[in-house]
Design a protein around this motif. Structure first.
Motif, short mmCIF file in Angstrom:
data_model
loop_
_atom_site.label_atom_id
_atom_site.label_comp_id
_atom_site.label_asym_id
_atom_site.label_seq_id
_atom_site.Cartn_x
_atom_site.Cartn_y
_atom_site.Cartn_z
N SER A 113 17.87 53.56 36.69
CA SER A 113 18.92 54.57 36.84
C SER A 113 19.74 54.76 35.57
O SER A 113 20.20 55.87 35.29
N VAL A 117 20.21 58.41 33.89
CA VAL A 117 21.50 59.05 33.61
C VAL A 117 21.48 59.65 32.20
O VAL A 117 21.86 60.81 32.01
N LYS A 118 21.02 58.88 31.22
CA LYS A 118 20.97 59.37 29.84
C LYS A 118 20.07 60.60 29.72
O LYS A 118 20.41 61.58 29.05
N HIS A 121 21.67 63.67 31.34
CA HIS A 121 22.72 64.21 30.47
C HIS A 121 22.10 64.98 29.31
O HIS A 121 22.60 66.06 28.94
N ARG A 145 21.60 68.16 38.04
CA ARG A 145 22.87 67.57 38.46
C ARG A 145 22.71 66.75 39.74
O ARG A 145 23.33 65.70 39.90
N LEU A 148 21.11 63.60 38.74
CA LEU A 148 22.11 62.81 38.01
C LEU A 148 23.09 62.17 39.00
O LEU A 148 23.45 61.00 38.85
N ALA A 151 21.39 59.17 40.45
CA ALA A 151 21.35 58.06 39.50
C ALA A 151 22.72 57.40 39.37
O ALA A 151 22.82 56.17 39.35
N LEU A 152 23.76 58.21 39.30
CA LEU A 152 25.12 57.66 39.20
C LEU A 152 25.49 56.87 40.45
O LEU A 152 26.09 55.79 40.37
N GLN A 155 24.01 53.57 40.46
CA GLN A 155 24.70 52.67 39.52
C GLN A 155 26.07 52.26 40.04
O GLN A 155 26.76 51.48 39.39
N ASN A 157 28.60 54.41 40.64
CA ASN A 157 29.64 55.34 40.17
C ASN A 157 29.78 56.47 41.19
O ASN A 157 29.40 57.61 40.94
N GLU A 160 32.03 59.93 40.27
CA GLU A 160 31.36 60.93 39.44
C GLU A 160 30.17 61.54 40.18
O GLU A 160 29.93 62.74 40.09
N ALA A 161 29.46 60.71 40.93
CA ALA A 161 28.32 61.20 41.71
C ALA A 161 28.78 62.26 42.72
O ALA A 161 28.16 63.32 42.83
#
Length: 190
Positions: A113, A117-118, A121, A145, A148, A151-152, A155, A157, A160-161
């Protein structure tokens, strides 16, 4: 097809099957979209497989086939090979911009993940400046998105997700993108 009239949709697409001005791989790619609308996963993948066989060195056919397999989390080793093969070909600017998206989905499926994310982005940075006037690219931006957000969430997060997912949820619902919505729901619960 999306309105429950698959046969009518097929009648509109069928004449292009034998059109000498339409490459076979391109026809099959568009046909796969018809099957995508009615959620016939086997036919979607089969169309892309046949398109790839019709043009095995065409990076668009290679990446379309890889993307179909990625969406359904099937045959990841073949996805890796198709993507590696495509990278050896001359890629259009658009395919270069989309490659991080495909690689991000692959990384996500492989449990990487952070890498995903990288890559998502990077895809977003590539597409946002050009997507405003291209509806199909706007769709890819929203799918990017969504992935993403997954993935967030994986992780940890969640904030933000959720922010990202809230941006794309209306489109996902409108397109009945249950695979993405279900994957996000599972990731946010982790």
């Amino acid at each position: 097809a999306a309105q429950g009239e698959f046969d009518e949709g097929m009648k509109l697409v069928k004449p292009f099957e034998k059109d000498p001005d339409v490459p076979r791989w391109m026809y099959l790619g568009r046909l796969s979209e018809l099957y995508e609308v009615v959620k016939d996963r086997e036919q979607v993948i089969e169309c892309h497989r046949l398109a790839y066989e019709a043009a095995p060195e065409n990076p668009t056919a290679q990446l379309d086939y890889a993307y179909a397999l990625l969406k359904y989390e099937e045959n990841i080793p073949l996805v890796e090979q198709l993507m590696a093969d495509a990278e050896q070909e001359q890629l259009s600017e658009l395919l270069k911009f989309l490659l991080p998206y495909f690689k991000g989905i692959l990384a996500l499926h492989q449990g990487r993940s952070g890498d995903a994310v990288k890559l998502f982005h990077e895809c977003q940075e590539n597409l946002l400046p050009i997507a405003h006037s291209e509806p199909m690219l706007q769709l890819i931006v929203d799918y990017n998105r969504a992935y993403l957000a997954i993935a967030l969430a994986e992780q940890g997060n969640a904030r933000e997700a959720e922010t990202l997912y809230d941006l794309v949820e209306p489109r996902l619902q409108a397109l009945d993108s249950t695979l993405l919505m279900d994957r996000y729901a599972a990731a946010i619960r982790i």
